[in-house]
Design a protein around this motif. Structure first.
Motif, short mmCIF file in Angstrom:
data_model
loop_
_atom_site.label_atom_id
_atom_site.label_comp_id
_atom_site.label_asym_id
_atom_site.label_seq_id
_atom_site.Cartn_x
_atom_site.Cartn_y
_atom_site.Cartn_z
N GLY A 146 -10.61 8.51 2.79
CA GLY A 146 -10.84 8.03 1.43
C GLY A 146 -10.45 9.05 0.38
N SER A 147 -10.30 8.57 -0.85
CA SER A 147 -9.92 9.43 -1.96
C SER A 147 -10.95 10.55 -2.15
CB SER A 147 -9.82 8.60 -3.24
OG SER A 147 -9.47 9.41 -4.33
N ARG A 171 -8.91 14.34 1.46
CA ARG A 171 -7.58 13.73 1.50
C ARG A 171 -6.54 14.66 0.87
NH1 ARG A 171 -6.24 8.08 -1.51
NH2 ARG A 171 -7.02 7.08 0.40
N ARG A 186 -3.69 -0.34 5.04
CA ARG A 186 -4.29 -0.42 3.72
C ARG A 186 -4.76 0.98 3.32
NH1 ARG A 186 -2.02 -4.38 4.29
NH2 ARG A 186 -2.66 -6.54 4.00
N ASP A 187 -4.64 1.30 2.05
CA ASP A 187 -5.10 2.61 1.59
C ASP A 187 -6.61 2.67 1.63
OD1 ASP A 187 -2.47 3.33 1.05
OD2 ASP A 187 -2.58 2.63 -1.04
N ALA A 188 -7.13 3.77 2.19
CA ALA A 188 -8.58 3.95 2.21
C ALA A 188 -9.06 4.25 0.78
CB ALA A 188 -8.95 5.10 3.14
N ARG A 189 -10.28 3.83 0.46
CA ARG A 189 -10.84 4.05 -0.87
C ARG A 189 -11.81 5.19 -0.88
NH1 ARG A 189 -11.97 -2.15 -3.03
NH2 ARG A 189 -9.81 -2.87 -2.87
N SER A 209 0.83 -1.20 0.00
CA SER A 209 0.00 0.00 0.00
C SER A 209 0.87 1.26 0.00
CB SER A 209 -0.92 0.02 1.22
OG SER A 209 -0.18 0.21 2.41
N ARG A 210 0.31 2.35 -0.48
CA ARG A 210 1.05 3.62 -0.47
C ARG A 210 1.25 4.12 0.96
NH1 ARG A 210 -2.23 7.61 -4.06
NH2 ARG A 210 -3.94 6.49 -3.07
#
Length: 202
Positions: free
Chosen positions: A87-88, A92, A199-202, A24-25
């Motif tokens: 999230g994106s 963000r 984990r990257d949030a969506r 993940s980023r």
């Protein structure tokens, strides 16, 4: 000096493990924070151990680099928390922009005032914000790994407080800086445990 170098080694080993175990980023940013922490420890150890033998300009450059690296590490941790927790979308982007602005202002200040206390002043609010992210994350899933990460951040903050208070075990053989480095190594491992779950949030 030896504890500086030991901290650098621990930080780099953990960074490698984080990159290998999580794509993940957010985790990449935390791994970068560990790499930069290692660089700060290496530069700081060189100043502590060889400062009187180094050319004045090199000693000053290492000191400035140490203080700058600490700020970069805290900014990476905070940006990683934003990627994992928000999230994106516009929020963000705004929060990441604020992380970048904080870092730019900090680097500009310490370029002229390379005192380690400013690193502590910068890291404390960032650490508390990341701690808040970890607590919120833990409340959602009660993950033991996340709880360990939160404890690691508290341990890191406690270590910084002890260092600024110049609390050590022995004035010569294990001073306040040595104690801080050992505490930070343990704190990094605990944060690493949580970082493997990022984990990257969506």
């Amino acid at each position: 000096m030896l504890t500086d170098y030991a901290l650098a080694a621990v930080a780099w080993i953990l960074a490698r493990g984080l990159l290998r175990g999580n794509d993940s980023r957010a985790a990449a940013l935390w791994a970068l924070a560990f790499v930069v922490t290692g660089l700060a420890a290496l530069a700081g150890g060189s100043v502590h151990g060889f400062g009187s033998l180094l050319p004045r300009r090199l000693e000053h450059a290492l000191r400035v680099g140490t203080v700058m690296s600490v700020g970069l590490a805290s900014a990476c941790l905070l940006a990683g928390a934003v990627l994992a927790g928000v999230g994106s979308g516009p929020l963000r982007r705004v929060l990441l922009g604020l992380c970048a602005l904080k870092l730019a202002l900090y680097l500009a200040w310490v370029a002229l005032h390379p005192d380690f206390r400013y690193a502590a002043y910068d890291a404390l609010p960032a650490g508390l914000l990341v701690l808040g992210f970890l607590v919120q994350w833990w409340l959602k899933g009660r993950s033991p790994a996340v709880a360990l990460g939160a404890f690691g951040l508290l341990l890191s903050i406690a270590g910084a407080v002890l260092q600024q208070a110049r609390v050590g075990i022995h004035r010569v053989w294990f001073n306040h800086n040595d104690l801080y480095h050992v505490v930070q190594a343990g704190a990094l491992w605990l944060v690493y445990v949580a970082g493997r779950k990022l984990r990257d949030a969506r």
